[in-house]
Design a protein around this motif. Structure first.
Motif, mmCIF file in Angstrom:
data_model
loop_
_atom_site.group_PDB
_atom_site.id
_atom_site.type_symbol
_atom_site.label_atom_id
_atom_site.label_comp_id
_atom_site.label_asym_id
_atom_site.label_seq_id
_atom_site.Cartn_x
_atom_site.Cartn_y
_atom_site.Cartn_z
ATOM 1 N N LEU A 96 39.522 31.624 37.860
ATOM 2 C CA LEU A 96 38.757 30.840 37.377
ATOM 3 C C LEU A 96 39.286 29.365 36.654
ATOM 4 O O LEU A 96 38.928 29.048 35.621
ATOM 5 C CB LEU A 96 38.260 31.569 36.179
ATOM 6 C CG LEU A 96 37.551 32.990 36.290
ATOM 7 C CD1 LEU A 96 37.010 33.588 35.059
ATOM 8 C CD2 LEU A 96 36.391 32.865 37.302
ATOM 9 N N GLY A 97 40.157 28.985 37.431
ATOM 10 C CA GLY A 97 40.826 27.677 37.036
ATOM 11 C C GLY A 97 41.998 27.880 36.163
ATOM 12 O O GLY A 97 42.581 29.325 35.922
ATOM 13 N N ILE A 151 31.457 31.745 32.616
ATOM 14 C CA ILE A 151 31.422 32.897 33.073
ATOM 15 C C ILE A 151 32.298 33.947 31.989
ATOM 16 O O ILE A 151 32.995 33.403 31.109
ATOM 17 C CB ILE A 151 32.463 33.348 34.344
ATOM 18 C CG1 ILE A 151 32.000 32.579 35.548
ATOM 19 C CG2 ILE A 151 32.881 34.706 34.499
ATOM 20 C CD1 ILE A 151 32.981 32.546 36.578
ATOM 21 N N ASP A 152 31.521 34.907 31.586
ATOM 22 C CA ASP A 152 31.763 36.015 30.600
ATOM 23 C C ASP A 152 32.954 36.764 30.788
ATOM 24 O O ASP A 152 32.528 37.836 31.531
ATOM 25 C CB ASP A 152 30.677 36.880 29.895
ATOM 26 C CG ASP A 152 30.759 37.487 28.615
ATOM 27 O OD1 ASP A 152 31.881 38.246 28.554
ATOM 28 O OD2 ASP A 152 30.002 37.431 27.749
ATOM 29 N N ILE A 153 34.093 36.411 30.351
ATOM 30 C CA ILE A 153 35.344 37.312 31.033
ATOM 31 C C ILE A 153 35.258 38.788 30.557
ATOM 32 O O ILE A 153 35.542 39.645 31.216
ATOM 33 C CB ILE A 153 36.423 36.536 30.767
ATOM 34 C CG1 ILE A 153 36.620 35.265 31.436
ATOM 35 C CG2 ILE A 153 37.872 37.407 31.062
ATOM 36 C CD1 ILE A 153 37.741 34.369 31.180
ATOM 37 N N VAL A 154 34.796 38.798 29.420
ATOM 38 C CA VAL A 154 34.901 40.134 28.630
ATOM 39 C C VAL A 154 33.817 41.232 29.200
ATOM 40 O O VAL A 154 34.158 42.436 29.295
ATOM 41 C CB VAL A 154 34.813 40.152 27.172
ATOM 42 C CG1 VAL A 154 34.843 41.477 26.629
ATOM 43 C CG2 VAL A 154 35.820 39.194 26.546
ATOM 44 N N GLN A 155 32.823 40.574 29.515
ATOM 45 C CA GLN A 155 31.706 41.373 30.139
ATOM 46 C C GLN A 155 32.188 41.922 31.647
ATOM 47 O O GLN A 155 31.976 43.248 31.920
ATOM 48 C CB GLN A 155 30.369 40.516 30.543
ATOM 49 C CG GLN A 155 29.464 40.664 29.123
ATOM 50 C CD GLN A 155 28.269 40.078 29.468
ATOM 51 O OE1 GLN A 155 27.635 40.108 30.518
ATOM 52 N NE2 GLN A 155 27.569 39.451 28.395
ATOM 53 N N THR A 209 30.673 40.224 41.933
ATOM 54 C CA THR A 209 29.772 39.616 42.815
ATOM 55 C C THR A 209 30.017 37.982 42.569
ATOM 56 O O THR A 209 29.235 37.050 43.159
ATOM 57 C CB THR A 209 28.371 39.806 42.169
ATOM 58 O OG1 THR A 209 28.330 39.451 40.646
ATOM 59 C CG2 THR A 209 27.893 41.350 42.291
ATOM 60 N N LEU A 210 31.032 37.601 41.851
ATOM 61 C CA LEU A 210 31.507 36.207 42.091
ATOM 62 C C LEU A 210 32.032 35.765 43.190
ATOM 63 O O LEU A 210 32.920 36.621 43.722
ATOM 64 C CB LEU A 210 32.445 35.849 40.755
ATOM 65 C CG LEU A 210 32.025 36.203 39.187
ATOM 66 C CD1 LEU A 210 33.085 36.177 38.464
ATOM 67 C CD2 LEU A 210 30.822 35.281 38.832
ATOM 68 N N ARG A 211 31.660 34.709 43.681
ATOM 69 C CA ARG A 211 32.373 34.047 44.814
ATOM 70 C C ARG A 211 33.300 32.853 44.566
ATOM 71 O O ARG A 211 32.689 32.084 43.836
ATOM 72 C CB ARG A 211 31.457 33.635 46.008
ATOM 73 C CG ARG A 211 30.736 34.894 46.497
ATOM 74 C CD ARG A 211 29.912 34.654 47.715
ATOM 75 N NE ARG A 211 28.928 33.543 47.360
ATOM 76 C CZ ARG A 211 28.052 32.924 48.132
ATOM 77 N NH1 ARG A 211 28.156 33.292 49.439
ATOM 78 N NH2 ARG A 211 27.379 32.031 47.716
ATOM 79 N N GLN A 212 34.209 32.626 45.281
ATOM 80 C CA GLN A 212 35.376 31.456 44.995
ATOM 81 C C GLN A 212 34.465 30.311 44.991
ATOM 82 O O GLN A 212 34.704 29.156 44.007
ATOM 83 C CB GLN A 212 36.767 31.733 45.558
ATOM 84 C CG GLN A 212 37.752 30.665 44.940
ATOM 85 C CD GLN A 212 38.257 30.939 43.715
ATOM 86 O OE1 GLN A 212 38.691 32.193 43.444
ATOM 87 N NE2 GLN A 212 38.027 30.117 42.548
ATOM 88 N N GLU A 213 33.980 30.050 46.013
ATOM 89 C CA GLU A 213 33.112 28.777 46.390
ATOM 90 C C GLU A 213 32.275 28.525 45.105
ATOM 91 O O GLU A 213 31.572 27.253 45.070
ATOM 92 C CB GLU A 213 32.839 28.682 47.841
ATOM 93 C CG GLU A 213 31.952 29.774 47.942
ATOM 94 C CD GLU A 213 32.216 31.203 48.721
ATOM 95 O OE1 GLU A 213 31.731 31.644 49.635
ATOM 96 O OE2 GLU A 213 33.487 31.156 48.220
#
Length: 448
Positions: free
Chosen positions: A225-226, A306-310, A322-326
């Motif tokens: 996430l950067g 993006i909610d990291i804790v969730q 379900t996150l994709r890098q692109e």
């Protein structure tokens, strides 16, 4: 999905976890000490369980009592937050043995990354760049250590293999000082961590602290996430964090992050994690991995949405990413100031009763805190009482909004380090560009 979650932490992070759990329909059980009874984070949970007296060893670090509270409350998962038991492999294993999902990586991953020498070896194998140094424990023989130091090149830094928090480290600038440094660091490591294993690295004299946030699941999927810049530190403790890291090339970040994700897959890592680096002369050098949620996760959330804790909770429940890098993009700039209950001049802790508390509000301002009028800041725990997070189209706007937020912040009854933040954010050098990890110590040294 997890049905009922015990939160094995306190303060603002406990409320943050409760908020994420509530959004996912998860009930929360908040453990607490007698000193924290009646606090905002205890009242906000669905159920609260006292696990012991004020001392952390008897409450927030008491693993059997926490596990018993979780089982008695019919919980199926434990979130450790950060600090306390969050990177304790024994606690993670105990949760698993008790049939509780630990919201974090497996105990084996925590243990391996907690051993700085083992972590270096994992990173080297994955192609993550490391500071030149030893991949094996330093021998007891002084002449052998002198040979190692000469091979690395002075100045060097001696580190405890199981250290952290700025303890168990000594910088050595010449061979004559090596013997005393080894003896002192071994003793400190033995007393602080119960293990006097040491290793050695080249000491970088003007680095920035840059870290990369990752998410990985149990199905082999992983994304980054950067990055964040956490160079504003005092005594190795972060004061201000921001994202992204200005002046660091995206190509370097992407290449380094790709190596970090390879390391995660090699480890079988599942959860949120942070790879910490020193950045100097256009190069990144790995120093450690934090196998938990970071205090500064908020700035990454601010620029990614993006909610990291969730996602921590969803991964712990066995869900695939379900996150994709692109699809992950960084928008604007964000900054976080840690508000501590401490004297802004001497930095001594200032526990006490908060007579009045007015948090800032407005566009681009986020406040994470458990403070409220009448709250007691006890002397037993970490002094961080709030986090101010601002975001803007660029770094200048994020800084300007933070200055406004600090001006609006009101905490009566205790002192805070807000004046230090205002001084840092208004300094011309800081406003022009991010500074090295030594900036604060150089700023306050003349006064000391």
């Amino acid at each position: 999905m997890i049905k009922r979650l015990v939160i094995a932490n306190r303060g603002e992070i406990a409320l943050r976890i409760q908020r994420a759990a509530r959004a996912l329909g998860i009930e929360t059980v908040q453990i607490h000490s007698t000193a924290d009874a009646g606090t905002s984070f205890v009242r906000a949970a669905d159920l609260a369980v006292c696990v012991g007296p004020a001392a952390t060893a008897d409450s927030y670090l008491n693993m059997p009592r926490i596990i018993a509270a979780a089982l008695a409350s019919d919980c199926d998962a434990v979130h450790p937050g950060y600090g306390l038991l969050s990177e304790n492999p024994e606690f993670a294993a105990l949760c698993e043995e008790s049939g509780l999902a630990f919201v974090g990586p497996r105990a084996e991953c925590i243990a391996k990354m907690g051993d700085k020498i083992a972590a270096r070896n994992v990173m080297t194998a994955a192609g993550v760049p490391c500071v030149p140094g030893t991949n094996d424990p330093l021998p007891d023989d002084l002449d052998a250590c002198r040979t190692v130091a000469a091979g690395i090149g002075y100045p060097v830094i001696i580190k405890a293999a199981h250290g952290g928090g700025g303890r168990g480290m000594r910088v050595v600038r010449q061979s004559d000082d090596l013997a005393a440094a080894l003896k002192t660091t071994r003793a400190e490591a033995r007393n602080a961590f119960g293990d006097d294993t040491l290793f050695m690295e080249r000491f970088l004299d003007r680095p920035r602290h840059v870290e990369i946030q990752i998410l990985a699941d149990a199905h082999g999927n992983a994304v980054h996430l950067g990055e964040r810049d956490c160079s504003m530190q005092r005594r190795h403790q972060k004061v201000i964090e921001e994202a992204p890291a200005m002046g660091v090339s995206r190509a370097l970040i992407d290449a380094t992050a790709a190596a970090c994700l390879r390391a995660c897959r090699d480890l079988g890592y599942a959860g949120a994690g942070t790879f910490e680096f020193l950045y100097q002369d256009g190069e990144m050098f790995f120093i450690e991995m934090n196998t938990r949620l970071q205090v500064e996760h908020c700035v990454t959330e601010a620029i990614t949405g993006i909610d990291i804790v969730q996602w921590q909770l969803r991964i712990a429940a066995g869900e695939p990413l379900t996150l994709r890098q692109e699809d992950i993009a960084l928008h604007g700039h964000a900054m976080e100031c840690r508000i501590n209950a401490e004297d802004p001049e001497t930095f001594a802790p200032t526990p006490g009763r908060v007579r009045d508390f007015i948090p800032p509000a407005g566009n681009g301002i986020r406040v994470e805190t458990h403070l409220e009028p009448g709250a007691e800041v006890p002397p037993y725990y970490d002094g961080m009482v709030a986090k101010l997070v601002t975001s803007g189209r660029d770094r200048t706007e994020a800084i300007d909004r933070m200055m406004g937020a600090l001006a609006a912040l009101r905490i009566d009854g205790i002192q805070s380090n807000a004046p230090l933040h205002r001084r840092l954010l208004s300094h011309p050098a800081f406003r022009e560009e991010p500074q090295t990890i030594h900036f604060i110590e150089h700023l306050i040294a003349p006064e000391a």
